[in-house]
Design a protein around this motif. Structure first.
Motif, short mmCIF file in Angstrom:
data_model
loop_
_atom_site.label_atom_id
_atom_site.label_comp_id
_atom_site.label_asym_id
_atom_site.label_seq_id
_atom_site.Cartn_x
_atom_site.Cartn_y
_atom_site.Cartn_z
N LEU A 170 0.84 -1.20 0.00
CA LEU A 170 0.00 0.00 0.00
C LEU A 170 0.88 1.25 0.00
O LEU A 170 0.62 2.21 -0.73
N ALA A 175 2.50 1.74 -3.39
CA ALA A 175 1.53 2.24 -4.37
C ALA A 175 1.32 3.73 -4.18
O ALA A 175 1.39 4.51 -5.13
N LEU A 194 4.30 5.77 -5.31
CA LEU A 194 4.35 5.94 -6.77
C LEU A 194 3.42 7.05 -7.22
O LEU A 194 3.81 7.94 -7.98
N ILE A 195 2.17 6.99 -6.74
CA ILE A 195 1.17 7.97 -7.19
C ILE A 195 1.58 9.37 -6.77
O ILE A 195 1.61 10.31 -7.57
N MET A 250 4.54 10.87 -8.64
CA MET A 250 4.21 11.29 -10.00
C MET A 250 3.42 12.59 -10.01
O MET A 250 3.67 13.49 -10.80
N ILE A 251 2.44 12.69 -9.09
CA ILE A 251 1.60 13.89 -9.08
C ILE A 251 2.43 15.10 -8.65
O ILE A 251 2.38 16.16 -9.27
N THR A 294 4.84 16.52 -11.32
CA THR A 294 4.35 17.35 -12.41
C THR A 294 3.67 18.62 -11.90
O THR A 294 3.25 19.44 -12.70
N ILE A 350 -8.77 11.85 -8.61
CA ILE A 350 -7.67 12.05 -7.66
C ILE A 350 -6.32 11.81 -8.32
O ILE A 350 -5.39 12.60 -8.17
N ALA A 351 -6.20 10.69 -9.06
CA ALA A 351 -4.86 10.30 -9.50
C ALA A 351 -4.54 10.77 -10.91
O ALA A 351 -3.41 11.15 -11.18
N PRO A 411 -4.71 15.35 -12.17
CA PRO A 411 -3.57 16.28 -12.04
C PRO A 411 -2.49 16.03 -13.09
O PRO A 411 -1.61 16.85 -13.25
N LEU A 412 -2.55 14.90 -13.78
CA LEU A 412 -1.48 14.54 -14.70
C LEU A 412 -1.86 14.72 -16.17
O LEU A 412 -1.23 14.16 -17.04
N ALA A 416 1.00 15.78 -18.19
CA ALA A 416 2.28 15.16 -17.85
C ALA A 416 2.72 14.22 -18.97
O ALA A 416 1.90 13.80 -19.78
N THR A 460 1.73 6.15 -12.71
CA THR A 460 0.66 6.42 -11.75
C THR A 460 -0.42 5.35 -11.83
O THR A 460 -0.91 4.88 -10.81
N ILE A 464 -0.07 2.28 -12.76
CA ILE A 464 0.45 1.07 -12.11
C ILE A 464 0.33 1.21 -10.60
O ILE A 464 -0.05 0.27 -9.90
N GLY A 465 0.62 2.42 -10.10
CA GLY A 465 0.49 2.68 -8.67
C GLY A 465 -0.94 2.47 -8.20
O GLY A 465 -1.19 1.85 -7.16
N VAL A 466 -1.91 2.97 -8.97
CA VAL A 466 -3.32 2.81 -8.59
C VAL A 466 -3.69 1.34 -8.57
O VAL A 466 -4.38 0.87 -7.66
N PHE A 501 -2.40 -0.13 -5.55
CA PHE A 501 -3.14 0.39 -4.40
C PHE A 501 -4.43 -0.41 -4.20
O PHE A 501 -4.73 -0.87 -3.11
#
Lengths: 339, 291
Positions: A291, A294, A297-298, A301-302, A305, B81-82, B85-86, B89, B97, B99-101, B104
């Motif tokens: 968790l 994850a 990572l998110i 990235m946010i 940018t 949310i994820a 914002p990108l 990008a 991102t 992959i992160g989601v 998650f």
């Protein structure tokens, strides 16, 4: 003002020197701890995995950070190298001493992995971005299922009997070799050509950079080092099982590269070491580990940018604050002298 | 006869892949991003069914409806949310991102439901249909029928309604669409909502077909549906339907006639072969690079 040797160096060599120093001081610290019996058994079992992960992260960074393409099949190259190297080591178990066997096995594993890197590289020339990422993922999965179904790789039950040659010193030597090759590549004409492909492939080819050749080179070189890491891994476990090298392993390496900063070799080294050590030392958080990965990572990235965050980061960077403080101090001193 | 029954179960599996692939392809066409977490929406949908039908003892229809609602909410939240914002990008950051989601959602499901697989309620129990020597499972018939209805409805929606027109416009040219007064953000959100709803339906069918659901249940069908979308030409809606069905048939045939263990490798091998010959997939549009 007379400059010392350190200041006289090129900025990149100075940066590289710091990276090497970090590695050597870690090595020295571990050796001193070992000599004074301060090394716990638990920590010493992590030393080889740290080396393996550092090599993996640094070599993946070459593809992601320098070439700017996403590879999701790094674990596949690692597995090919591991099997090739381990089969070699088993064959020559009686004939060669460990000190010769392991480097040769690494060479064999690396070469075979590099060959597969070329094989993957060929579709790479036609594809890019998301398509490329998915093809590398597909390659990794194909390799895994084929290895499980082959006989000479031990099949689903895994490969047994590899001599346990991997030591921290051997791993450390492999790390230094990897760093030496990749850092020098990055700072060469070829490295700049690769980075120009990342920035704008069309512009780069218009000034005569051979895009296909460099892409193939990066893929096979990165696979070569992944293969070396695979051999180290294979020589440190009693059973080499293909199911280790799945998609999640590739993602784990990706997490290291991203957390360390894409394109920063030093970052990859530190992130790989920390990601290997931290989960083991925070057993209480074990359930939340994925968790946290994850979310990291998110959020990375946010934030990466977000312009506001980048400005804030720039304003708060230690180097900037330090130079500001120094200037302030100097200014004050000069004021006193004049007055 | 054996061949025919293999073909039909392949078609049924392919319908599930097609439903998931539609979500991938619509999002790619409009937001130009690979929603790697789409596969895990299937898992969310299947778990919601388990909670509502098995644990709370509700009527299956309520359970399926609830799973659609939950998936739509999760899909839209993830987008807001994820991914929002990108928007500007580089594609690499967006993919990471996503992959992160995906990670998650998987680890969250693992924390809530544990690592063990839960059995999925068999809420459709039809007796198999027998035509001569050929027997067809009741679930297969329902899966294919529902998929056909959903595909027809989706095609009508895209080609006839205002929102469908807006979607086509945004996928054609985002900036021009915005200048024409189309709210790009709203269109993207609605695309995510539709994709997630389709994934939740696919999740119910997937659960019915395999009988189990676990935190990682979504990742393999997700990756395969993605392969199907690329196979058919990502961004193309008929391509996703065709790719999904073909992939299901290929996988089932490989399982039946070549090897069960190697079936995944064969599916991925087909993907690579197709991309080598046609880099934009079967029905994908070729785009020329502009300097």
């Amino acid at each position: 003002m007379k400059k010392n040797l350190f200041q006289n160096m090129k900025k990149t060599s100075r940066k590289n020197l710091v990276t090497y120093l970090i590695c050597f001081s870690f090595f020295a610290a571990v050796r001193i701890m070992g000599a004074t019996d301060n090394l716990t058994r638990h920590f010493s079992s992590l030393l080889v995995p740290i080396c393996i992960n550092v090599i993996l992260a640094v070599s993946l960074n070459l593809v992601i950070g320098f070439l700017g393409e996403l590879s999701l099949g790094h674990a596949g190259f690692m597995s090919v190298g591991a099997y090739a190297g381990c089969l070699f080591a088993i064959k020559f178990k009686e004939i060669l001493p460990a000190a010769v066997r392991l480097p040769l096995a690494m060479l064999v594993g690396g070469m075979v992995a590099a060959l597969f890197g070329l094989l993957v590289g060929i579709p790479v020339l036609r594809l890019k971005g998301d398509y490329l990422a998915i093809v590398t993922l597909a390659f990794g999965e194909i390799l895994r299922s084929v290895i499980i179904n082959l006989n000479f790789t031990g099949g689903a039950s895994g490969l047994k009997g590899t001599p346990q040659d991997a030591t921290f010193t051997a791993g450390f030597a492999a790390v230094i070799l990897t760093l030496f090759v990749i850092l020098n590549l990055a700072d060469s004409k070829h490295g700049r050509a690769i980075m120009s492909l990342r920035e704008n492939a069309i512009a780069a080819s218009s000034v005569g950079i051979n895009a296909n050749g460099y892409k193939l080179m990066v893929f096979s070189l990165s696979a070569f080092f992944a293969g070396i890491a695979g051999v180290l891994y294979g020589s440190s476990v009693s059973i080499l099982s293909a199911s280790t090298f799945d998609y999640n392993k590739s993602i784990e390496i990706l997490v290291m590269v991203v957390l360390g900063g894409m394109g920063s070799i030093r970052g990859s080294v530190i992130a790989a070491a920390l990601i290997t050590i931290l989960p083991e030392s925070m057993r209480a958080l074990a359930d939340y580990r994925m968790l946290i990965y994850a979310l990291a990572l998110i959020v990375m990235m946010i934030l990466g940018t977000s312009e506001k965050f980048m400005l804030l980061r720039h304003a708060l960077s230690p180097r900037r604050l330090l130079s500001k403080a120094v200037k302030h101090f100097r200014y004050k001193k000069e004021g006193q002298n004049n007055g | 006869m054996n061949f025919l029954s293999n073909l039909i179960s392949g078609l049924s599996l392919g319908s599930i892949y097609a439903l998931i692939a539609l979500g991938y392809t619509m999002v790619y066409g409009i937001a130009k991003m690979l929603n790697f977490a789409h596969g895990d929406i299937i898992m969310v949908g299947a778990f919601t069914c388990v909670v509502f039908i098995t644990n709370m003892g509700m009527h299956p229809a309520v359970g399926v409806l609830a799973s659609v609602v939950v998936c739509v909410v999760v899909g839209v939240l993830v987008e807001r949310i994820a991914y929002k914002p990108l928007r500007s990008a580089p594609p690499l950051s967006v993919l990471i991102t996503a992959i992160g989601v995906s990670y998650f959602l998987q680890s969250l499901a693992q924390l809530i439901f544990g690592t063990n697989q839960k059995s999925f309620p068999k809420f459709i129990s039809l007796s198999p249909i027998t035509i001569g020597q050929l027997t067809i499972k009741g679930e297969s018939v329902v899966t294919m029928a529902v998929t056909v209805v959903i595909m027809a409805a989706l095609t009508l929606f895209i080609s006839k309604t205002r929102m469908g027109k807006a979607m086509r416009a945004v996928s054609e040219d985002k900036q021009a669409a915005e200048l024409m007064g189309i709210s790009v953000n709203r269109t993207i959100t609605i695309t995510f909502a539709i994709g997630s709803a389709l994934a939740s339906v696919a999740g119910s069918f997937y659960g019915l077909t395999y009988g189990f659901v676990g935190p990682y249940s979504g990742s393999m069908p997700g990756i395969k549906a993605f392969v199907a979308a690329v196979f058919g030409g990502i961004g193309s809606i008929p391509g996703a339907m065709l790719g999904g069905i073909l992939l299901g048939v290929i996988e089932n045939m490989a399982k039946a006639y070549i090897s069960t263990e190697l079936s995944d490798a064969i599916v991925f091998g087909v993907l690579i072969a197709v991309l080598l010959v046609k880099p934009t997939g079967l029905l994908g549009k070729k785009t020329n690079e502009k300097v």
